[in-house]
Design an enzyme around this catalytic site. Structure first.
Site, short mmCIF file in Angstrom:
data_model
loop_
_atom_site.label_atom_id
_atom_site.label_comp_id
_atom_site.label_asym_id
_atom_site.label_seq_id
_atom_site.Cartn_x
_atom_site.Cartn_y
_atom_site.Cartn_z
N PRO A 69 0.97 -1.12 -0.03
CA PRO A 69 0.04 -0.13 -0.07
C PRO A 69 0.81 1.33 0.08
O PRO A 69 1.75 1.25 0.52
CB PRO A 69 -0.78 -0.32 1.35
CG PRO A 69 -0.68 -1.76 1.83
CD PRO A 69 0.71 -2.12 1.10
N HIS A 148 -0.98 19.47 -10.19
CA HIS A 148 -0.39 19.80 -8.74
C HIS A 148 -1.03 18.39 -7.79
O HIS A 148 -2.28 18.17 -7.69
CB HIS A 148 -1.29 20.93 -8.19
CG HIS A 148 -0.57 22.14 -8.69
ND1 HIS A 148 -1.52 23.15 -8.92
CD2 HIS A 148 0.65 22.67 -9.14
CE1 HIS A 148 -0.70 24.33 -9.73
NE2 HIS A 148 0.48 23.88 -9.57
N GLU A 151 -4.01 17.84 -5.32
CA GLU A 151 -5.13 18.18 -5.78
C GLU A 151 -6.10 16.85 -6.26
O GLU A 151 -6.46 16.37 -7.37
CB GLU A 151 -5.28 19.01 -6.82
CG GLU A 151 -4.73 20.43 -6.47
CD GLU A 151 -4.61 21.43 -7.39
OE1 GLU A 151 -4.71 21.10 -8.62
OE2 GLU A 151 -4.15 22.52 -7.08
N LYS A 164 -16.60 6.83 -18.22
CA LYS A 164 -17.94 7.47 -18.71
C LYS A 164 -17.47 7.51 -20.27
O LYS A 164 -18.55 7.37 -20.91
CB LYS A 164 -17.88 8.97 -18.06
CG LYS A 164 -19.04 9.55 -18.60
CD LYS A 164 -20.21 9.04 -17.99
CE LYS A 164 -21.56 10.06 -18.53
NZ LYS A 164 -22.87 9.14 -18.14
N ARG A 206 2.77 19.85 -3.24
CA ARG A 206 1.99 20.53 -4.78
C ARG A 206 2.87 20.19 -5.82
O ARG A 206 2.64 20.04 -6.94
CB ARG A 206 1.88 22.01 -4.33
CG ARG A 206 1.93 22.95 -5.67
CD ARG A 206 1.77 24.20 -5.17
NE ARG A 206 1.79 25.36 -6.31
CZ ARG A 206 0.41 25.82 -7.08
NH1 ARG A 206 -0.51 25.47 -6.46
NH2 ARG A 206 0.61 26.62 -7.83
N HIS A 275 -7.95 21.09 -11.80
CA HIS A 275 -7.49 21.30 -10.57
C HIS A 275 -8.52 21.66 -9.34
O HIS A 275 -9.53 21.08 -9.71
CB HIS A 275 -6.71 22.70 -10.60
CG HIS A 275 -5.57 22.97 -11.58
ND1 HIS A 275 -4.34 23.13 -11.19
CD2 HIS A 275 -5.55 23.06 -13.03
CE1 HIS A 275 -3.38 23.28 -12.31
NE2 HIS A 275 -4.09 23.33 -12.97
N GLU A 349 -11.09 24.52 -11.65
CA GLU A 349 -10.82 24.46 -10.30
C GLU A 349 -12.06 23.76 -9.70
O GLU A 349 -13.18 24.43 -9.55
CB GLU A 349 -10.69 25.82 -9.61
CG GLU A 349 -9.37 26.35 -10.07
CD GLU A 349 -7.84 25.84 -9.63
OE1 GLU A 349 -8.24 25.06 -8.51
OE2 GLU A 349 -6.97 26.43 -10.10
#
Length: 388
Positions: A69, A148, A151, A164, A206, A275, A349
């Site tokens: 893991p 980043h 995120e 999808k 980040r 993001h 975002e």
């Protein structure tokens, strides 16, 4: 044994309630004698690391495969090295790569996994290509996520979106018509080293994990590293800054891999970068407040996309150019795309507006992905109808 108990106590709480997160790896361990088998059994039999023995040791000299893991990677690596056990990583980031392979396997006439390069720490970078296969270098759209590292909702949304798209072809008229006219390339993890680091070391990391001689700090902001007014406003020359632009444009191999692929392809019409967080839908420019030549059209498309997104759960997005909506940001992916002839360039975002921030709960993944898809589809349909 005390060492295992000690590190197990450190990581144990993070394993509680563990869901199917990304970042797991498969280690291949070479055992050469009975002593090494004993050491390996000590590790595998510990409950602290939640290891999964894929291929047990049956004969000396044959390798053992173990699923590790993400939260156990560093202590397991330390144990193996300290005990002199020879190992290699055979599968990087098992969950994402498994899902990408699964999609390609389930829809072989539509989806394929394409390697576009590797990260600084030599992790492979894969995109999923969705194509009906009619003609070469067809018009295409690039969907980027996870540039980043922290995120996480962007990577999760990208993977939901991939399935999808694949499952909708031939059933959903919108998806079918889009793929009849153009290909879609989806990069779910644009910063793989940073992403793994958020699981193993620092959840809020980040940047990339690159290292440069003489630099006191690690990493570059990969969304300040593109050749679009590089090193301008909204980026920093300080290597320790969260928005450090890097020593030069495209210095980050992760960025250069995408740049090289897109330029070699030569027929991309759309570029969308996912993001989080803030619930914004933006378009160029970030490096200047000057209005982009296509700003009126981009604004109209973005507002329709935001309206479609809000129609599902009422989630409200603010729309505008990057520089006027949030702050100046030079060297960004969407500005590079736009300046290189990819007209339909947008940044999402995603949720939320700050209550959870980067730590969005898992129960918001599907609602976020579902509503985001409505916005993405609106943009894709516009690109489909306005190829140039």
């Amino acid at each position: 044994m005390m060492w295992i108990l000690f590190f197990g106590a450190l990581i144990g709480p993070s394993l509680c309630g563990r869901e199917k997160f990304f970042g797991d790896q498969v280690f291949r361990i070479n055992v050469r004698n009975e002593d090494e088998i004993s050491k390996l059994n000590e590790l595998v039999n510990s409950d602290n690391f939640k290891l999964n023995l894929w291929k047990p040791c049956s004969t000396l000299g044959l390798p053992v495969d173990i699923l590790v893991p993400a939260v156990s990677l560093q202590p397991v690596k330390f144990f193996l090295k300290s005990q002199g056990l020879d190992y290699s990583v055979t599968i990087e980031d098992l969950q994402i790569y498994q899902e990408m392979d699964s999609i390609a396997g389930d829809f072989p006439d539509l989806a394929s996994r394409v390697k576009i390069g590797h990260s600084f720490e030599n992790r492979p970078m894969y995109v999923l290509k969705f194509s009906t296969g009619r003609g070469c270098q067809r018009p295409a759209l690039w969907l980027n996520a996870g540039i980043h590292a922290r995120e996480w909702i962007s990577q999760a949304t990208a993977m939901w979106t991939a399935r999808k798209i694949a499952s909708g072809y031939g059933k959903d008229p919108a998806i079918t018509s889009i793929l009849e006219k153009m290909d879609i390339f989806l990069l779910p993890v644009a910063n793989p080293d940073g992403y793994v680091y958020t699981y193993t070391q620092n959840r809020l990391w980040r940047k990339t994990r690159s290292q440069y001689p003489g630099s006191p700090c690690t990493g570059v902001d990969p969304n300040r590293n593109w050749n679009a007014s590089f090193a301008g406003g909204g980026a920093s020359g300080d290597p320790c800054s969260e928005i450090y632009h890097g020593p030069h444009a495209n210095s980050e191999v992760e960025v250069k891999s995408v740049v090289d692929f897109i330029q070699k392809h030569g027929n991309f019409k759309g570029f969308i970068d996912l993001h989080s967080y803030s619930q914004l839908l933006m378009y160029p420019y970030g490096y200047t407040t000057k209005k982009a030549p296509d700003a009126d059209e981009l604004d109209e498309v973005a507002r329709r996309a935001a309206k479609a997104l809000a129609s599902l759960s009422g989630t409200q997005y603010q729309v505008g150019s990057t520089s006027t909506t949030v702050y100046p940001a030079s060297g960004s992916s969407v500005d590079w795309a736009y300046d290189n002839g990819i007209k339909y360039a947008f940044t999402f975002e995603l949720r939320d507006t700050g209550h959870y921030g980067f730590l969005l709960p898992a129960n918001q993944i599907i609602p976020t992905a579902e509503e985001t898809w409505l916005g993405l589809k609106t943009i894709m349909e516009h690109v489909r109808d306005h190829l140039y």
